[in-house]
Enzyme design. Structure first.
Site, mmCIF file in Angstrom:
data_model
loop_
_atom_site.group_PDB
_atom_site.id
_atom_site.type_symbol
_atom_site.label_atom_id
_atom_site.label_comp_id
_atom_site.label_asym_id
_atom_site.label_seq_id
_atom_site.Cartn_x
_atom_site.Cartn_y
_atom_site.Cartn_z
ATOM 1 C CD GLU A 41 -2.777 1.203 2.443
ATOM 2 O OE1 GLU A 41 -2.842 2.251 3.109
ATOM 3 O OE2 GLU A 41 -3.400 0.157 2.740
ATOM 4 C CB CYS A 59 -1.159 6.972 1.951
ATOM 5 S SG CYS A 59 -2.000 5.756 2.978
#
Length: 503
Positions: free
Chosen positions: A265, A299
């Protein structure tokens, strides 16, 4: 599972192998962990050597031989006890995050609460692991497909959500029947150590094998070498990495060289699309919160805001007001992150970008081109240049690095659009594909647009920094591959084994 002190009486976060701390000796290398909030060294960490890194992998392999055949009830019981331990030790988990990563208390509390929710949901999914008995064309033959744990997993979590992301990675792997080598972040080794402590307490309480989680950390100058050694170790069968796209490319290339699968990720450049029928005040608040939370070091932060041209004049002052009323955005974990963000803003400004709001701008209804500087928060943190004021930029040209570089700061870019197809084109014009948001009152329209957006998750009328323990989380394109959370996360650490019977 206590921490250690060296000969000078300094607190040292240990290397933890086979449920035991590795003793310090005169040859042990330690490195400091510094608080960005105070600029002071808060403790030290024992830096792993090649020999101890390999020993951690061996301990994980030995434990795997027993844990892979553990019952679902034992795994579930242990994981729920971990969640209980997180709740019991909530305050010290909060404090370790705040000390090491300079996050605010709200963010640290959210990490604890979300971690507990992740753990309990993953625990509930353990007994759902199942294989199949497919048909077989050969007369008298039978086929069985078993779901088996992949083996020891190397987990490389980040510092920005130090508690929740490391916890989720470990929990999914253990729930599947795997064991772990945790390469703790050099910026938050104590927080990661406390996670291991909670798992260790639960392990002992259910009499599970020792060595389920083995923690190592490396000084920054040794990190690349140690990471490659861990990936290459024959006992490691899969890697989970969460971090920047730049480091993800390195981890992915090293894993590919050794034919190891990776769950990754990576970063994002989240677009928030504001349609003309949206609740504009709420949308402005959600965009501001998504851009500024945790100093933009998420993020999932809102890095781009796309606004329909018909509402632009109404929305801009609402957004500016929402940004100004949000309060201080906090601190970067270290000054280098803030410095990088400043350089991105200055590059955009030199290429013609304007500012809707920055620290010299007081009128929320106009735009300015004044430069960005650091400011002072309520504490003494600003002396280390790690705090940035919120920035909303307009007219950022495609040639600016900020256009498609994750800022990891309280910075967002604003673009107008005149149709749904135009909004989708702008949103998809990114190397990243982690998450997006849409603000509208029209569910059918949101679903149509959501399916065209090249992102792992799309949230409607929500802040971009949203995840659910019961839904899959992960990216596409340059934001990585694979999915975490609930059963999706457990499945990442299982492989199919085909067994056939012939008369």
């Amino acid at each position: 599972m206590p921490t250690q002190k060296n000969s000078s009486g300094q607190l040292v976060i240990p290397i933890y192998i086979n449920s035991q701390p590795l003793p310090l000796d005169s040859n042990s290398k330690i490195f400091p962990v510094t608080s960005c909030r105070t600029g002071e060294q808060i403790h030290f960490a024992h830096s792993v050597t090649e020999d101890s890194a390999n020993a951690a992998c061996e301990a994980a392999w030995t434990a795997f031989q027993k844990w892979k055949r553990s019952s679902p009830s034992l795994r579930r019981k242990m994981l729920n006890k971990v969640a209980d331990e997180f709740e019991r030790r909530q305050e010290e988990l909060i404090q370790s995050q705040m000390e090491e990563t300079s996050c605010d208390r709200v963010w640290a509390i959210n990490n604890v609460v979300t971690s507990v929710n992740y753990i309990r949901e993953i625990a509930a999914c353990v007994s759902s692991i199942m294989g199949q008995i497919p048909m077989n064309d050969k007369p008298g033959a039978m086929s069985f497909v078993f779901k088996e744990p992949v083996g020891p997993v190397l987990t490389i979590p980040p510092w920005n959500a130090a508690l929740v992301l490391a916890t989720r990675a470990i929990t999914s792997a253990l729930g599947a029947g795997c064991t772990c080598v945790l390469k703790a972040s050099e910026l938050s080794p104590l927080t990661h150590h406390k996670i291991v402590e909670c798992f260790e307490t639960a392990r002992v309480s259910v009499d599970a094998p020792s060595g389920l989680i083995n923690q190592v950390q490396a000084s920054r100058e040794d990190a690349a070498q140690i990471t490659e050694l861990l990936i290459a170790n024959e006992r490691i069968r899969k890697i989970e990495f969460i971090g920047s796209a730049a480091v993800g490319r390195i981890v992915g290339s090293v894993a590919a060289k050794h034919l190891k699968p990776v769950l990754m990720e990576l970063g994002g450049k989240c677009p928030a699309i504001v349609l003309e029928d949206a609740d504009l005040e709420k949308a402005a608040e959600m965009c501001a919160k998504g851009a500024l939370l945790h100093h933009g070091q998420i993020c999932f932060s809102t890095e781009r805001i796309l606004v329909h041209t018909s509402i632009l004049d109404t929305f801009l002052p609402l957004l500016a007001r929402a940004v100004q009323s949000h309060g201080p955005p906090g601190l970067a974990v270290h000054p280098g992150i803030a410095s990088t963000a400043r350089s991105l803003v200055e590059d955009a400004k030199s290429k013609g970008a304007r500012f809707l709001i920055n620290n010299h701008h007081n009128d929320p209804t106009t735009t300015t081109t004044t430069t960005t500087t650091t400011t002072t928060n309520n504490d003494s943190s600003s002396s280390n240049n790690a705090s940035l004021e919120p920035e909303i930029l307009l007219d950022v040209p495609p040639t600016a690095r900020l256009t498609d570089t994750e800022s990891f700061a309280p910075i967002s870019l604003l673009y107008p659009f005149d149709s749904d197809s135009h909004a989708i084109h702008l949103a998809n014009s990114s190397a990243y594909g982690l998450n997006a948001t849409i603000h509208t009152r029209d569910l059918a329209r949101a679903l149509r647009m959501g399916r065209e957006l090249e992102y792992g998750q799309v949230h409607v009328n929500s802040v971009s920094v949203y995840t659910s323990p019961t839904g899959p989380q992960g990216g596409v394109k340059g934001s990585g591959w694979g999915r975490q959370n609930a059963g999706w996360g457990v499945e990442e650490f299982l492989v199919e084994r085909f067994v056939s019977w012939h008369e």
